[in-house]
Design an enzyme around this catalytic site. Structure first.
Site, mmCIF file in Angstrom:
data_model
loop_
_atom_site.group_PDB
_atom_site.id
_atom_site.type_symbol
_atom_site.label_atom_id
_atom_site.label_comp_id
_atom_site.label_asym_id
_atom_site.label_seq_id
_atom_site.Cartn_x
_atom_site.Cartn_y
_atom_site.Cartn_z
ATOM 1 N N ASP A 21 66.326 -7.915 0.317
ATOM 2 C CA ASP A 21 66.610 -7.310 1.093
ATOM 3 C C ASP A 21 68.901 -7.187 1.510
ATOM 4 O O ASP A 21 68.995 -8.616 1.412
ATOM 5 C CB ASP A 21 66.351 -7.141 2.660
ATOM 6 C CG ASP A 21 66.730 -5.839 3.325
ATOM 7 O OD1 ASP A 21 67.281 -5.285 2.904
ATOM 8 O OD2 ASP A 21 66.676 -6.013 4.955
ATOM 9 N N ASN A 69 61.114 3.766 0.704
ATOM 10 C CA ASN A 69 62.561 3.825 0.483
ATOM 11 C C ASN A 69 62.299 5.141 -0.314
ATOM 12 O O ASN A 69 63.623 5.422 -0.337
ATOM 13 C CB ASN A 69 62.272 2.885 -0.766
ATOM 14 C CG ASN A 69 62.981 1.146 0.341
ATOM 15 O OD1 ASN A 69 62.315 0.175 -0.609
ATOM 16 N ND2 ASN A 69 63.305 1.567 1.240
#
Ligand code: IPE
Ligand code: IPE
Ligand code: MG
Length: 247
Positions: A21, A69
């Site tokens: 991330d 996502n």
């Protein structure tokens, strides 16, 4: 300085899972578009895969794209899919040279056909490699995976192929996309976020968590070593007392 010598080879996690991330923030810090961060994240992937194999890790799972996502701006999703295709294409040779097998987990049918084709080709090419398996979590979410597993189990019970009375937690293990893969002993998340984001909820029941503020594109070998060394300092009790574990 390299910390490899400080890693105890007798106490290595068999499986490390990473939530990669911070690509967007990394790019933003540099006044660039988010996709620049994703592009630079590839270097971190390469470094991590190589060093994990070198250390002797047998399974490495990288969370590359979540079901959620898909809700990002179309421009970013498309760029990520293109990056995925070109990276798999370029890196297959390195995987072969390093004897690393590629696998993918997730709702792969959602991927664009070019992406899926490239992925399946690489998986097939590397299928006999034995040093380490790299599992890419793509279009993956744990709730999706568990729901799929429960549906399949229900269907087999209905058809009389599975006896309800025999179902236990290992049954569920076998119906997940991670069937046959040992649960990760160590879960790493970069970028300072302290959450799981729908990743391997079932499989991390007893994983050790390691969080680092490093943004993913800055993650290097040494950061992986640090995480493993930290893991090796933990006492894994599995519900028992410390005295029992030490005995
Ligand atoms: C991780 O970086 C990569 C993916 C989720 C695809 P992000 O894109 O989430 O970057 P941040 O968290 O916004 O900085
Ligand atoms: C988790 O990162 C998914 C991947 C790393 C692929 P996100 O950046 O999507 O997670 P949230 O939404 O901030 O929790
Ligand atoms: Mg993020």
């Amino acid at each position: 300085m390299s910390q490899v010598p400080n890693i105890n080879k007798e106490n290595l996690p068999l499986h490390i899972a990473i939530i990669m991330d911070g690509n967007g923030r990394w790019a933003k810090e540099k006044g660039k578009l988010r996709i620049f961060g994703h592009q630079n994240g590839v270097k971190a992937v390469r470094d991590t895969v190589e060093s994990a194999a070198e250390i002797g890790i047998k399974h490495l799972t990288l969370y590359a794209f979540s079901t959620e996502n898909w809700n990002r701006p179309k421009f970013e999703v498309n760029a990520l899919m293109e990056l995925l295709v070109s990276t798999i294409n370029k890196e297959t040779k390195t995987l072969m040279e390093n004897n690393i097998r590629l696998n993918a987990i997730g709702d792969l049918e959602q991927l664009p056909s070019s992406c899926l084709r490239e992925l399946k080709e690489a998986i097939d090419k590397t299928k006999d490699n034995t040093r380490m398996t790299l599992h890419l979590a793509l279009s993956y979410s744990s709730k999706w995976e568990i729901t799929q597993a429960v549906k399949k189990i229900a269907e087999e019970v209905k058809e009389g192929k599975l006896d309800l009375a025999t179902i236990n937690d290992s049954t569920l293990d076998q119906y997940l996309t991670t069937a046959g893969i040992p649960d990760p002993e160590l879960l790493i998340r970069t970028s300072g976020e302290h959450r799981i984001s729908n990743f391997l909820l079932w499989q991390i029941a007893y994983s050790e968590f390691y969080f680092t503020d490093k943004l993913w594109p800055d993650f290097r070998k040494e950061d992986l070593y640090d995480a493993i060394i930290d893991y090796q300092s933990r006492e894994r009790r599995f519900g028992k007392t410390s005295e029992q574990v030490k005995a």
